[in-house]
Design an enzyme around this catalytic site. Structure first.
Site, mmCIF file in Angstrom:
data_model
loop_
_atom_site.group_PDB
_atom_site.id
_atom_site.type_symbol
_atom_site.label_atom_id
_atom_site.label_comp_id
_atom_site.label_asym_id
_atom_site.label_seq_id
_atom_site.Cartn_x
_atom_site.Cartn_y
_atom_site.Cartn_z
ATOM 1 N N GLY C 10 -8.931 5.355 5.654
ATOM 2 C CA GLY C 10 -8.205 4.448 6.552
ATOM 3 C C GLY C 10 -8.082 4.973 7.966
ATOM 4 N N ARG C 72 -14.967 3.383 3.100
ATOM 5 C CA ARG C 72 -14.446 4.041 1.896
ATOM 6 C C ARG C 72 -15.574 4.321 0.889
ATOM 7 N NH1 ARG C 72 -8.821 4.101 2.286
ATOM 8 N NH2 ARG C 72 -7.951 2.518 3.667
ATOM 9 N N ASP C 128 0.041 9.219 5.647
ATOM 10 C CA ASP C 128 1.167 9.330 4.718
ATOM 11 C C ASP C 128 1.690 10.755 4.592
ATOM 12 O OD1 ASP C 128 0.799 6.666 4.248
ATOM 13 O OD2 ASP C 128 -0.146 6.905 2.293
ATOM 14 N N GLY C 171 3.165 4.389 2.767
ATOM 15 C CA GLY C 171 3.455 5.444 1.804
ATOM 16 C C GLY C 171 3.201 4.939 0.394
ATOM 17 N N ARG C 172 1.933 4.955 0.002
ATOM 18 C CA ARG C 172 1.585 4.369 -1.287
ATOM 19 C C ARG C 172 2.057 5.274 -2.427
ATOM 20 N NH1 ARG C 172 -1.784 0.000 -1.529
ATOM 21 N NH2 ARG C 172 -2.450 0.296 0.627
#
Lengths: 342, 342, 342, 342
Positions: C10, C72, C128, C171-172
């Protein structure tokens, strides 16, 4: 003379600057006395007042929100509402008039009260810039700055991933924030309530930008209605109950754009960050000047009017001029901007 | 048609947005051809041109500075200057007209060239907002935002130390930045070129603010002349040679304020940070719109005019209307603000 | 030596600053040659390279996004993927090693390639802050600043309307952005993936803040899972298919908080604005230093390692130290913050 | 237990966040009682105290300045100063200990008082980052952000005019702000107190950048001493009396650079805007955490120590470790950055 001040409707950067402007000019130049009215018309109806002196408005020009609180109460509703009750309440507190800072609904109520014999002066307030009879309203410039900065950020991510980015901004009935922030951030498609578009038209614009090597940026007002959206939903077997759950219009557009163009597309709904926080310098100056002139207008007994910005001047206009129709984006302004993404 | 574009005079946020607006509208809507002129009138005189296509203006609405470069060259000076030489140079490059983006000096030169038979169109540019015939010029809003944010910062330090803080802002001949930033930041004294004040008047305002428990904030335009300053210097045995070494007027005021009020006083000269960097959304929109309308004006053959902002519209005005006198702060606007620090 | 550089995963503010740091140090100090690899591992697999000189990285420290593009792609997938194919591709272009700038997935792939004989060096990248073996990663500070500023804005609106405001941040799997932005903005509830909470616990915190006269601010990581949420949904007859349509967890929490506390509650999902745009000064410095040290590491042949920040130093750690487990918020850090809203 | 809190020395963003952190943790977790001490050691000496409850620290994490006021008073001076008098004053108000938030001078005084039997705990505070025994101090990140943003703005103007821009930043004895902001903004010369340079060396760097087509950016700490400056002044017949009038070192460098390189050069002295206003998110988190841990330390009776940041942790160190020598920029850190402008 004792004057009440209220703020009504949604939050808007600059409310406190208006209050400060009124109180500083009113107390120092005219020896007026002020009370704060808590939570908009609710406080008028309930007689919820408190003394508002120079001390209370110290340092407020930069402070977001409103120290008076706000609500969406209608002063004509409830057992203590209506012009007659309100007149009694004001008389009981020896309040000679009200300065009402608010948008279309607030000013409509203010006008009705004025016609029913209450001294009311208006100060126009709308993030969306949807009020007529004023060139701009405070809060709008701040909202456009926030939306523009957010879109500046979205663009770099679009470029890095070769994605289409969709930004949903405020504007329930008019497209001013989308138009101005779209011009400022260099958007490739601007979708506003005033200009109907189909998903195919939007996708075509997106594809054209992509084909020029750009990561397309789409800005859409929350109040934009996609042409043919109803049919699209019923094709998918979704009924009215499910639609609001799908989130804002930005979240509706993104998957459709991705489906048609084949380009990865992401939506961001900017939401409440557009209407909170410290006002821009432009909005602080505009709001302060409106407050200063509202104090003048009170002394002149100019009830039934609102102060407003025309060119570089602050003038007074009767409530009626601002009411009835909204200040929509005219066709020529949209076409002016459309030349940018040809 | 082939059109040259130049930027002239001091840097100003929004120059690139104008260029982008002109080129996008001109190429896509009207099929015009553009060349960039390097370093203002210097490039006209030297024939220093380069092709300017849609590709070159990509993403420029948010970019500070000018991709064309700028200078303070006078097109009537030097062996290759003057209308006749310039006409030949332009003819040699098949350039049909010039869009000149600049301030008073630039537009005066543009007007003279126009009167000497050269096709010139103007776009007003001034950080200081000192041009008549336009409500605002791009760059001004950005400068006011920067000055306001800086003064917001100075205030907390003033409060912590119970100090008087002096902020010197741009404005060589007019006080618009000081006036607007002063209103926005809640200054207690605003010193502008249009309103002469003595050090005693300033110190009195400072003392009044201090006595109300505030840390006084003074904003001063660089062009403010203190009444009685000459005498003050000669009292100290300082001659004209030494005066410019004393730095900006802010640095002159601070020790005098401290001497009279007994309050610790610090000056900050904001300087060049006010005229560089990314433009505010307001300036991006204004600059882009001026650019779009400049392309229209070229197609209409509206030479000898400049595009300008009036209310919410972009209009055309003859050069003469903008020249001659500066757009100074009128007395009523200063008094309006003065009511805030009564 | 010729070195390829790629950015993967990302978008993240600071990617361009790393690239600039590597290229400036590598070319000027060590006389290395660089190629840019387009779109992460995709470019490695496809042999999509372009020369990367000092000229290309000019001015990049402040520019968001990545000039290399990102994707990705997994380098072990597809007909041209896998260590053997990649080794051939690199050999064909005389590329001696790769600097891979990316997060957990990227570094895991880098490690596998390294173990399969490819020279790979890593630079940790995660908004994150979920990577171990580095105190902080660039992009995190920018994200926390953006989230904090957004919450500052939400607070004034909460205060004006006496509303509870819910802000959903990135913040996965880890709660660092929520924790830091929550502390910075003075949130009253911080909901992170590491600390399970029920809706009743959240509502109780909200009520306590409200009872102290505050407009409660709740910050929630996108990856927070509400205890008992599954049951809640099945009670409403909603199945798994419908759940993702409900939007982010913030939009799940808001109506539940409103239902239990009776307090008007609004959610804002900050989304992609947290990962785009110009990096903060902290991130520019960190990213630049990582880039400088990556060039050193290449010259030292320190393949199979990543550069990382420890205290005020940049050090090297083997890939393995960063992989496997995520850098979660430890219990004592959450409790430390919880003392603020006791 | 009753604890006094004071802030001392120059203003610094994050002071209020420390105060809030101490009071929230101290009152809610430990049931401590707090008094605010007005204007640093002045308030200790004069017994100028006021109750400090949870209510007073509401919303303070984002507020610049210090609600306690500050001064540069030495607690050992004056008729009421000295350890014995202060012990009596504190005893008279039943104050069991003091949390002193300040820089080198403050902590030295705190240490002396501690050695004389007074309970004092320290919290390090320095914009300049010149204190040892802590990785960073709050306020520094905000200052670096402000300086970086200012230099971003100066760069566009330098580019437009092909000028050399000189930015003078804070740093009387150490060059951390110049180093970090210089890296972040991509400066071409960084002049710090730790690294002596002659004007010829600086001019050479400027010329090299110019020759690569860049508009050179020079950042200089206020405490930088130009090698050979004394000689230069005496050559011009300027004596010590005149030198301070010449303004900051930036204003000294600019004309010299212009003289040697022939390149138009402008200086901007950023001044006090670097130390006021709302803190960055990093500084709010750091300051809040220091405050929380200061409350813990009080309860543990850890007098004679200061709380400090090491890596991601907050630890305690004896006063001595922070005193004596300043935290200067080490040679390797300067060389690391110098690789960028080779």
């Amino acid at each position: 003379m004792k004057i009440g001040i209220l703020t009504s409707g949604g939050d808007c950067p600059g409310l406190n600057a208006v209050i400060r402007g009124v109180v500083l000019k009113g107390t120092m130049t005219y020896d007026l006395e002020f009370v704060g009215i808590r939570d908009g018309w609710r406080g008028v109806v309930d007689g919820d007042f408190f003394p508002l002196t120079r001390h209370e408005v110290k340092g407020l020009s930069k402070v977001g929100g409103t120290i008076l609180g706000t609500s969406r109460t209608n002063p004509y509703e409830g057992p203590r509402g209506g012009a007659e009750n309100i007149a009694k309440t004001l008389y009981g507190h020896r309040i000679d008039g009200i300065i009402a800072i608010g948008g279309e609904g607030t000013l409509a109520a203010a006008n009705r009260l004025y016609n029913d014999g209450i001294n009311v002066l208006g100060v126009p307030k709308t993030i969306d810039n949807d009020l007529r009879a004023t060139d701009y309203s405070f809060g709008f410039d701040t909202a456009v700055n926030i939306a523009t900065e957010a879109m500046d950020r979205l663009r770099t991510t679009g470029d890095s991933h070769q994605r289409c980015m969709v930004a949903e901004v405020m504007g329930r009935h008019v497209g001013w924030i989308a138009l101005h922030a779209g011009i400022a951030a260099g958007a490739h498609v601007i979708c506003i309530p005033e200009v109907p578009m189909s998903i195919d038209q939007i996708a075509e614009q997106v594809s054209k930008a992509r084909d020029r090597g750009r990561a397309p940026l789409v800005v859409v007002s929350e109040g934009f209605t996609l042409q043919g959206m109803d049919e699209a939903y019923s094709d998918k077997g979704l009924d009215a109950f499910n639609r609001p759950r799908l989130g804002g219009i930005g979240e509706v557009l993104a998957p459709e754009i991705e489906r048609i163009t084949g380009m990865e597309t992401r939506a961001t709904v900017l939401g409440h960050i557009q209407r909170g926080g410290s006002p821009s310098a432009f909005d602080r100056v505009l709001a302060t000047r409106l407050g200063l002139h509202a104090a003048d207008a009170v002394v002149d007994g100019a009830w039934g009017q609102m102060v407003s910005m025309q060119g570089t001047d602050i003038v007074r206009v009767p409530f009626e001029e601002a009411l009835g129709e909204l200040n929509t984006v005219p066709q020529y302004r949209y076409e002016e901007a459309a030349a940018l993404f040809g």
